[in-house]
Design an enzyme around this catalytic site. Structure first.
Site, PDB file in Angstrom:
ATOM      1  N   HIS A   1       7.967   4.511   4.956  1.00 23.84           N
ATOM      2  CA  HIS A   1       7.089   4.348   3.796  1.00 23.84           C
ATOM      3  C   HIS A   1       7.097   2.916   3.280  1.00 23.84           C
ATOM      4  CE1 HIS A   1      10.390   4.521   0.712  1.00 23.84           C
ATOM      5  NE2 HIS A   1      10.963   5.320   1.583  1.00 23.84           N
TER       6      HIS A   1
ATOM      7  N   GLU B   1       6.066   7.921  -0.835  1.00 21.56           N
ATOM      8  CA  GLU B   1       7.266   8.706  -0.530  1.00 21.56           C
ATOM      9  C   GLU B   1       8.208   8.772  -1.714  1.00 21.56           C
ATOM     10  OE1 GLU B   1      11.380   9.525   0.863  1.00 21.56           O
ATOM     11  OE2 GLU B   1      10.576   7.750  -0.165  1.00 21.56           O
TER      12      GLU B   1
END
Length: 384
Positions: A72, A223
């Site tokens: 991420h 995330e």
């Protein structure tokens, strides 16, 4: 094909570049553009979702039962909660992190009118004024505020600066790359994971290797707030490996050296067979590794499963000391992770049944012990 040699200088340069780009969740456009351009420079085509998650497919011998590698781009940060009468800003965190690590942080405030610099301070910050009271204040976001480095002595002056509720605050990473391989910085979670993936791609492109199936290189943008890979997977992806940080702390088995393979997180165990394969690759390719379980942790894989994607998931990590704080890692772990990714991407497909989303029992996986004993017992019974 064995693991590939990783260009450590390229990996380091990518991490340094990523750390210069602020990217708290919700403010990721700039880093998305940076990574997309680097992927295209490496020879891949980057496709973006509406909000900016990146997918770059490196074609293999077939599309079915494709593999995905994910990390991420977003990091922790903060938002303006209120404009205070004393000319300072009340904040709320973006992601889960303690105000203990916010105290003293230098930061950038992004507004419609431009950017401002500032410092996050305890409500009682001056020892000359408060004496020992500064050591007895509780820890929490209600007990810190942002001092803006501009004329902001009251709320009216904050209004003139066009600072508004909801404006994003990015925390300075303050990176330091040591000659002995240690790296200290904020936001190594998960910019180090992004650099690991780019280094693996660079090695595969440099060597011109082929893979048995397509490899989907995924970079998500939310995330830290639990969204992760919920909406970026396509139906042809059968397995996904998340690259993220492990927690090298007392009571944990993670390490700042080698690969730490996650066996379980707060969402439950990772896929038995995919995790077992990663362990076997580490052994076969002489990549040092250890296993760990994370009780207060989730990654891109958890959001994918919770969103209903029927994919095998696994987690490989670089050990981080003081995760979500002043983080420290070591280059040995980053290089080891990149090596493992190249070994996995080029390894043969073992579960051919996974090319189908739905199929009969033929070719279904087996787990040891109980099932094997039951089958032996059934085989020993006389036929009817």
């Amino acid at each position: 094909m064995p693991r590939l040699a990783i260009d450590a200088e390229y990996l380091t340069d990518q991490l340094k570049a990523l750390l210069t780009i602020p990217s708290p969740t919700g403010y990721t456009d700039t880093i998305v553009r940076h990574v997309a351009k680097e992927l295209e420079r490496l020879g891949l085509t980057a496709e973006l979702t509406r909000r900016g998650a990146i997918s770059a497919v490196r074609q293999g011998s077939r599309r079915a039962s494709a593999r995905a590698i994910v990390s991420h781009l977003d990091t922790l940060g903060a938002q303006v909660k209120q404009l205070k009468d004393n000319g300072r800003l009340e904040l709320v965190p973006i992601g889960m992190w303690s105000a203990r690590f916010a105290e003293g942080a230098r930061a950038t405030l992004f507004t419609e009118a431009g950017t401002y610099r500032g410092t996050i301070l305890p409500l009682k910050a001056s020892g000359h004024t408060y004496n020992m009271e500064i050591d007895t204040m509780p820890v929490g976001w209600d007990y810190v505020e942002m001092r803006v480095d501009a004329l902001s002595r009251n709320r009216e002056e904050l209004d003139k600066l066009k600072i508004e509720i909801g404006d994003t605050v990015a925390i300075d990473p303050q990176p330091e790359f040591m000659e002995n391989g240690f790296i200290v910085s904020r936001h190594l979670d998960n910019k180090a994971g992004v650099a690991v993936m780019l280094a693996a791609i660079e090695a595969m492109e440099r060597e011109g290797v082929s893979t048995p199936v397509d490899i989907h290189w995924l970079f998500t943008i939310a995330e830290e707030v639990g969204v992760g890979a919920a909406s970026i997977l396509t139906p042809d992806v059968a397995s996904m490996i998340a690259v993220d940080n492990g927690t090298s702390a007392p009571g944990q088995n993670s390490s700042e050296f080698g690969v730490t393979i996650g066996m379980s997180d707060q969402s439950g165990p990772f896929d038995f067979h995919l995790t077992k394969k990663l362990v076997r690759l580490c052994i076969d390719e002489d990549i040092s590794y250890q296993k760990d379980i994370f009780k207060f942790y989730r990654s891109d894989s958890a959001s994918a499963i919770e969103a209903g994607h029927d994919v095998r998931t696994a987690l490989i990590t670089f050990g981080v000391d003081a995760s979500h704080g002043y983080e420290r890692i070591h280059m040995h772990a980053l290089r080891s992770l990149s090596e493992l990714i190249t070994a996995y991407a080029t390894s043969p497909v073992e579960i051919e049944r996974d090319r189908n989303q739905h199929a009969g029992i033929k070719g279904f996986t087996r787990q040891p012990a109980i099932e094997a004993e039951q089958e032996l017992a059934e085989d020993s019974e006389p036929a009817e």
